[in-house]
Design a protein around this motif. Sequence first.
Motif, PDB file in Angstrom:
ATOM      1  N   LEU A  29       5.375   0.797   9.228  1.00 22.54           N
ATOM      2  CA  LEU A  29       5.435   0.544  10.677  1.00 22.54           C
ATOM      3  C   LEU A  29       6.559  -0.408  11.055  1.00 22.54           C
ATOM      4  N   ARG A  75      -0.696 -10.269  11.433  1.00 20.27           N
ATOM      5  CA  ARG A  75      -0.410 -11.205  10.341  1.00 20.27           C
ATOM      6  C   ARG A  75       0.812 -12.044  10.699  1.00 20.27           C
ATOM      7  N   GLY A 115       1.316   5.728   4.496  1.00 17.04           N
ATOM      8  CA  GLY A 115       2.061   6.405   5.552  1.00 17.04           C
ATOM      9  C   GLY A 115       3.374   5.725   5.890  1.00 17.04           C
ATOM     10  N   ASN A 116       3.878   6.010   7.075  1.00 21.24           N
ATOM     11  CA  ASN A 116       5.147   5.458   7.520  1.00 21.24           C
ATOM     12  C   ASN A 116       5.070   3.935   7.574  1.00 21.24           C
ATOM     13  N   LYS A 122       0.830  -1.222   0.000  1.00 18.29           N
ATOM     14  CA  LYS A 122       0.000   0.000   0.000  1.00 18.29           C
ATOM     15  C   LYS A 122       0.859   1.265   0.000  1.00 18.29           C
ATOM     16  N   GLY A 127      -1.718   8.775   7.296  1.00 17.11           N
ATOM     17  CA  GLY A 127      -0.585   9.276   8.072  1.00 17.11           C
ATOM     18  C   GLY A 127       0.164  10.411   7.414  1.00 17.11           C
TER      19      GLY A 127
HETATM   20  C1  LIG Z   1      11.562   8.275   9.953  1.00 20.84           C
HETATM   21  C2  LIG Z   1      10.296   8.045  10.672  1.00 20.84           C
HETATM   22  C3  LIG Z   1       9.213   8.959  10.169  1.00 20.84           C
HETATM   23  C4  LIG Z   1       7.914   8.685  10.862  1.00 20.84           C
HETATM   24  C5  LIG Z   1       6.840   9.571  10.313  1.00 20.84           C
HETATM   25  C6  LIG Z   1       5.529   9.322  11.001  1.00 20.84           C
HETATM   26  C7  LIG Z   1       4.449   9.135  10.264  1.00 20.84           C
HETATM   27  C8  LIG Z   1       3.151   8.849  10.879  1.00 20.84           C
HETATM   28  C9  LIG Z   1       2.344   7.918  10.058  1.00 20.84           C
HETATM   29  O1  LIG Z   1       2.455   7.809   8.859  1.00 20.84           O
HETATM   30  S1  LIG Z   1       1.231   7.033  10.983  1.00 20.84           S
HETATM   31  C10 LIG Z   1       0.357   6.041   9.817  1.00 20.84           C
HETATM   32  C11 LIG Z   1       1.087   4.742   9.575  1.00 20.84           C
HETATM   33  N1  LIG Z   1       0.296   3.882   8.724  1.00 20.84           N
HETATM   34  C12 LIG Z   1      -0.661   3.063   9.191  1.00 20.84           C
HETATM   35  O2  LIG Z   1      -0.938   2.995  10.382  1.00 20.84           O
HETATM   36  C13 LIG Z   1      -1.389   2.209   8.190  1.00 20.84           C
HETATM   37  C14 LIG Z   1      -1.153   0.738   8.526  1.00 20.84           C
HETATM   38  N2  LIG Z   1      -1.812  -0.102   7.543  1.00 20.84           N
HETATM   39  C15 LIG Z   1      -3.135  -0.385   7.645  1.00 20.84           C
HETATM   40  O3  LIG Z   1      -3.843   0.041   8.521  1.00 20.84           O
HETATM   41  C16 LIG Z   1      -3.687  -1.266   6.554  1.00 20.84           C
HETATM   42  O4  LIG Z   1      -2.623  -1.957   5.944  1.00 20.84           O
HETATM   43  C17 LIG Z   1      -4.421  -0.451   5.471  1.00 20.84           C
HETATM   44  C18 LIG Z   1      -5.715   0.130   6.047  1.00 20.84           C
HETATM   45  C19 LIG Z   1      -3.537   0.643   4.935  1.00 20.84           C
HETATM   46  C20 LIG Z   1      -4.772  -1.418   4.301  1.00 20.84           C
HETATM   47  O5  LIG Z   1      -5.483  -2.521   4.845  1.00 20.84           O
HETATM   48  P1  LIG Z   1      -5.812  -3.753   3.891  1.00 20.84           P
HETATM   49  O6  LIG Z   1      -6.462  -4.787   4.746  1.00 20.84           O
HETATM   50  O7  LIG Z   1      -6.477  -3.281   2.649  1.00 20.84           O
HETATM   51  O8  LIG Z   1      -4.397  -4.290   3.412  1.00 20.84           O
HETATM   52  P2  LIG Z   1      -3.310  -5.013   4.351  1.00 20.84           P
HETATM   53  O9  LIG Z   1      -3.380  -4.516   5.743  1.00 20.84           O
HETATM   54  O10 LIG Z   1      -3.392  -6.490   4.123  1.00 20.84           O
HETATM   55  O11 LIG Z   1      -1.936  -4.436   3.703  1.00 20.84           O
HETATM   56  C21 LIG Z   1      -1.306  -5.097   2.609  1.00 20.84           C
HETATM   57  C22 LIG Z   1       0.135  -5.298   3.010  1.00 20.84           C
HETATM   58  O12 LIG Z   1       0.723  -3.983   3.186  1.00 20.84           O
HETATM   59  C23 LIG Z   1       1.292  -3.918   4.488  1.00 20.84           C
HETATM   60  N3  LIG Z   1       1.151  -2.533   4.970  1.00 20.84           N
HETATM   61  C24 LIG Z   1       0.154  -1.678   4.676  1.00 20.84           C
HETATM   62  N4  LIG Z   1       0.371  -0.476   5.282  1.00 20.84           N
HETATM   63  C25 LIG Z   1       1.557  -0.599   5.955  1.00 20.84           C
HETATM   64  C26 LIG Z   1       2.339   0.292   6.754  1.00 20.84           C
HETATM   65  N5  LIG Z   1       1.979   1.573   6.978  1.00 20.84           N
HETATM   66  N6  LIG Z   1       3.480  -0.179   7.309  1.00 20.84           N
HETATM   67  C27 LIG Z   1       3.880  -1.468   7.065  1.00 20.84           C
HETATM   68  N7  LIG Z   1       3.198  -2.371   6.295  1.00 20.84           N
HETATM   69  C28 LIG Z   1       2.043  -1.915   5.752  1.00 20.84           C
HETATM   70  C29 LIG Z   1       0.484  -4.896   5.326  1.00 20.84           C
HETATM   71  O13 LIG Z   1       1.218  -5.277   6.465  1.00 20.84           O
HETATM   72  C30 LIG Z   1       0.305  -6.029   4.340  1.00 20.84           C
HETATM   73  O14 LIG Z   1       1.523  -6.730   4.271  1.00 20.84           O
HETATM   74  P3  LIG Z   1       1.495  -8.341   4.072  1.00 20.84           P
HETATM   75  O15 LIG Z   1       0.770  -8.555   2.764  1.00 20.84           O
HETATM   76  O16 LIG Z   1       2.946  -8.715   4.056  1.00 20.84           O
HETATM   77  O17 LIG Z   1       0.728  -8.869   5.243  1.00 20.84           O
END
Ligand SMILES: CCCCC/C=C/CC(=O)SCCNC(=O)CCNC(=O)[C@H](O)C(C)(C)COP(=O)(O)OP(=O)(O)OC[C@H]1O[C@@H](n2cnc3c(N)ncnc32)[C@H](O)[C@@H]1OP(=O)(O)O
Length: 345
Positions: A118, A342, A115-116, A77, A164
């Motif tokens: 995680l 996961r 976003g970032n 994503k 984010g």
């Molecule tokens: C230097 C440091 C700087 C820091 C700056 C700070 C920034 C603050 C932010 O940005 S806070 C926001 C961070 N982002 C999130 O919290 C989003 C996390 N992701 C989700 O909630 C969900 O993935 C979703 C709603 C975006 C999408 O959900 P959906 O069910 O449609 O899809 P999946 O969850 O199965 O995602 C597919 C694969 O992508 C991986 N993934 C998605 N987003 C992130 C992310 N932000 N970080 C890491 N990985 C992410 C997810 O883990 C799945 O991976 P997989 O297929 O290997 O399981």
Amino acid sequence: MMDLVNKAKWDAWSALGSLPKETARENYVDLVSSLSAASEPPSPAKPAADGEQAGGDLVVTSENHITTITFNRPAKKNAITTQMYQDIMLALQAASKDDSVLTVLTGNGEYYCSGNDLTNFTDIPPEGPEEKARTNAILLREFVDCFIDFPKPLVAVVNGPAVGISVTLLGLFDLVYASDRATFHTPFGPLGLSPEGCSSYTFPKMMGPSKLSRTKVGSRAGEGGCQSQATVSLQGRGLGQLVFLKAAEMLIFGRKLTAQEACAQGLVTEVFPDSTFQKEVWTRLRAYTKLPPNAVRTSREVMRSKGRERLHAVNAEECGALQQRWLSEECTSAVVRFLSRRGKL
Ligand SMILES: CCCCC/C=C/CC(=O)SCCNC(=O)CCNC(=O)[C@H](O)C(C)(C)COP(=O)(O)OP(=O)(O)OC[C@H]1O[C@@H](n2cnc3c(N)ncnc32)[C@H](O)[C@@H]1OP(=O)(O)O
């Protein structure tokens, strides 16, 4: 001598000397067909197709005086890795010096950016989490400073859901064009985090009363404004209070906005139907690049210069707060919950 057009024609004709008529005719046909091919509007800079890693997690292209930075991790994503923060800064530094007029950020695949990444929090150095939080705070501050100081128009082509930091940075952009399938989510509360990207200042400032009072209910997306079904209740509330409430709903309480709602709040410039989004937006951006570039740059500078010092101070304060948040139990447990859902841990 003063009839410059006919003088140019005469000079061109006499330069051909005794060229045979047939050859001149063939040369003319070749010239015209080459011109018509060049006048075809090139297709928008297409990021690498799903799954390709052309250019890695970030694809940077530069054509038609537009530098396009495309998040290219559709399988994740378009989450932003530590390396991508570095690469985006390098791309912005190059774009500030090249002959592009506009710089665009967009996403490949169904998401703009989640976003970032995680998992950025999981690679703890031997010095421990405090050192990780310190270096992350430095990286984040430098990253956001790049957007504050960028000298050319910044455009976000929000092709899908944004989460984010990809949302909070939008307050530093000049144009935010969104597909009507885009959403805008800043889940800082649930993640135990706090706002970044200068959003603690730009969001309350941007979601001003004038935008709320001008919300057009029911207008079609893409008619130069917002299509908003959101009715805004003004009874008994000062607009100032409502403005803060809207920004707080996003940044403190994590309310996700639709593209239309984000447009009504001033975060999005215009919403387009997804079916025509890319064509309409890139046609418009290419038209903008025909404007006199120095005038564009000067206008943007006089609009942006007054606020830069304040934005740098806001960025420093936000990064200091986040450096503490990242070490908090609230944040670490939220990240553990996400990554373990996961079996990532
Ligand atoms: C230097 C440091 C700087 C820091 C700056 C700070 C920034 C603050 C932010 O940005 S806070 C926001 C961070 N982002 C999130 O919290 C989003 C996390 N992701 C989700 O909630 C969900 O993935 C979703 C709603 C975006 C999408 O959900 P959906 O069910 O449609 O899809 P999946 O969850 O199965 O995602 C597919 C694969 O992508 C991986 N993934 C998605 N987003 C992130 C992310 N932000 N970080 C890491 N990985 C992410 C997810 O883990 C799945 O991976 P997989 O297929 O290997 O399981």
